[in-house]
Design a protein around this motif. Sequence first.
Motif, PDB file in Angstrom:
ATOM      1  N   ALA A  60     139.562 137.688 106.676  1.00 57.20           N
ATOM      2  CA  ALA A  60     140.004 138.541 107.786  1.00 57.20           C
ATOM      3  C   ALA A  60     138.830 139.014 108.638  1.00 57.20           C
ATOM      4  O   ALA A  60     138.979 139.235 109.839  1.00 57.20           O
ATOM      5  N   SER A  61     137.664 139.144 108.025  1.00 59.48           N
ATOM      6  CA  SER A  61     136.489 139.620 108.780  1.00 59.48           C
ATOM      7  C   SER A  61     136.078 138.639 109.873  1.00 59.48           C
ATOM      8  O   SER A  61     135.378 139.017 110.809  1.00 59.48           O
ATOM      9  N   CYS A  62     136.523 137.396 109.782  1.00 60.10           N
ATOM     10  CA  CYS A  62     136.213 136.409 110.821  1.00 60.10           C
ATOM     11  C   CYS A  62     136.832 136.791 112.156  1.00 60.10           C
ATOM     12  O   CYS A  62     136.369 136.344 113.203  1.00 60.10           O
ATOM     13  N   ASP A  63     137.883 137.619 112.124  1.00 56.75           N
ATOM     14  CA  ASP A  63     138.578 138.037 113.344  1.00 56.75           C
ATOM     15  C   ASP A  63     138.034 139.332 113.931  1.00 56.75           C
ATOM     16  O   ASP A  63     138.662 139.910 114.820  1.00 56.75           O
ATOM     17  N   CYS A  64     136.905 139.821 113.425  1.00 60.66           N
ATOM     18  CA  CYS A  64     136.386 141.093 113.932  1.00 60.66           C
ATOM     19  C   CYS A  64     134.914 140.957 114.325  1.00 60.66           C
ATOM     20  O   CYS A  64     134.269 139.953 114.034  1.00 60.66           O
ATOM     21  N   HIS A  65     134.409 141.989 114.989  1.00 61.10           N
ATOM     22  CA  HIS A  65     133.008 142.042 115.386  1.00 61.10           C
ATOM     23  C   HIS A  65     132.165 142.869 114.432  1.00 61.10           C
ATOM     24  O   HIS A  65     130.962 142.689 114.347  1.00 61.10           O
ATOM     25  N   MET A  66     132.821 143.815 113.735  1.00 60.06           N
ATOM     26  CA  MET A  66     132.090 144.745 112.880  1.00 60.06           C
ATOM     27  C   MET A  66     132.988 145.193 111.735  1.00 60.06           C
ATOM     28  O   MET A  66     134.191 145.353 111.909  1.00 60.06           O
ATOM     29  N   VAL A  67     132.370 145.403 110.572  1.00 55.63           N
ATOM     30  CA  VAL A  67     133.087 145.885 109.393  1.00 55.63           C
ATOM     31  C   VAL A  67     132.688 147.335 109.151  1.00 55.63           C
ATOM     32  O   VAL A  67     131.497 147.667 109.165  1.00 55.63           O
ATOM     33  N   LEU A  68     133.684 148.199 108.932  1.00 63.88           N
ATOM     34  CA  LEU A  68     133.444 149.610 108.631  1.00 63.88           C
ATOM     35  C   LEU A  68     133.870 149.887 107.201  1.00 63.88           C
ATOM     36  O   LEU A  68     135.020 149.644 106.833  1.00 63.88           O
ATOM     37  N   LEU A  69     132.935 150.369 106.384  1.00 60.42           N
ATOM     38  CA  LEU A  69     133.220 150.735 105.001  1.00 60.42           C
ATOM     39  C   LEU A  69     133.474 152.232 104.939  1.00 60.42           C
ATOM     40  O   LEU A  69     132.646 153.018 105.410  1.00 60.42           O
ATOM     41  N   PHE A  70     134.594 152.634 104.349  1.00 60.63           N
ATOM     42  CA  PHE A  70     134.998 154.040 104.284  1.00 60.63           C
ATOM     43  C   PHE A  70     134.800 154.593 102.885  1.00 60.63           C
ATOM     44  O   PHE A  70     135.267 154.008 101.910  1.00 60.63           O
ATOM     45  N   GLN A  71     134.114 155.751 102.810  1.00 67.48           N
ATOM     46  CA  GLN A  71     133.929 156.451 101.538  1.00 67.48           C
ATOM     47  C   GLN A  71     134.325 157.911 101.725  1.00 67.48           C
ATOM     48  O   GLN A  71     133.775 158.612 102.576  1.00 67.48           O
TER      49      GLN A  71
END
Length: 140
Positions: A60-71
């Motif tokens: 799914a990350s192939c369809d985005c520009h940036m990954v946000l990790l939530f903690q």
Amino acid sequence: MKKLMLIGAVGSGKTTFVQAMMKASLKYKKTQAMEYYDTIIDTPGEYLESRRYNNALIVASCDCHMVLLFQDASSKNCLFSPNFASVFMKPVIGIVTKIDEEIKDIDYAKDCLTLAGAKKIFEISATKGLGLEELEDFLE
């Protein structure tokens, strides 16, 4: 705005963040499957919590520009493995959520995200609107 993919544990504030960014009313909604919006992919917390779904996150990350990790700052449960971000061929940033909670450990949450490989970390409260403007400016 860049297309974002949100990853975090169940209850870490991903969907509330989506609602705040879309200026929608904040209401609890359990994400059951990946939900695609114009600029956001909201992933279920179970995709992080069960390693067998990690490939779905990578694809799914192939369809985005940036990954946000939530903690979640009010949780002592860090589900990100060390260097988790290295599997994504995208920039990865960290989001410490629920900074307005009475019982919280922001330093622990930041350490969790740093160990996971987040290059930049933001502190937010989606329910109170804290930190959202700075994050939006960064994402523009």
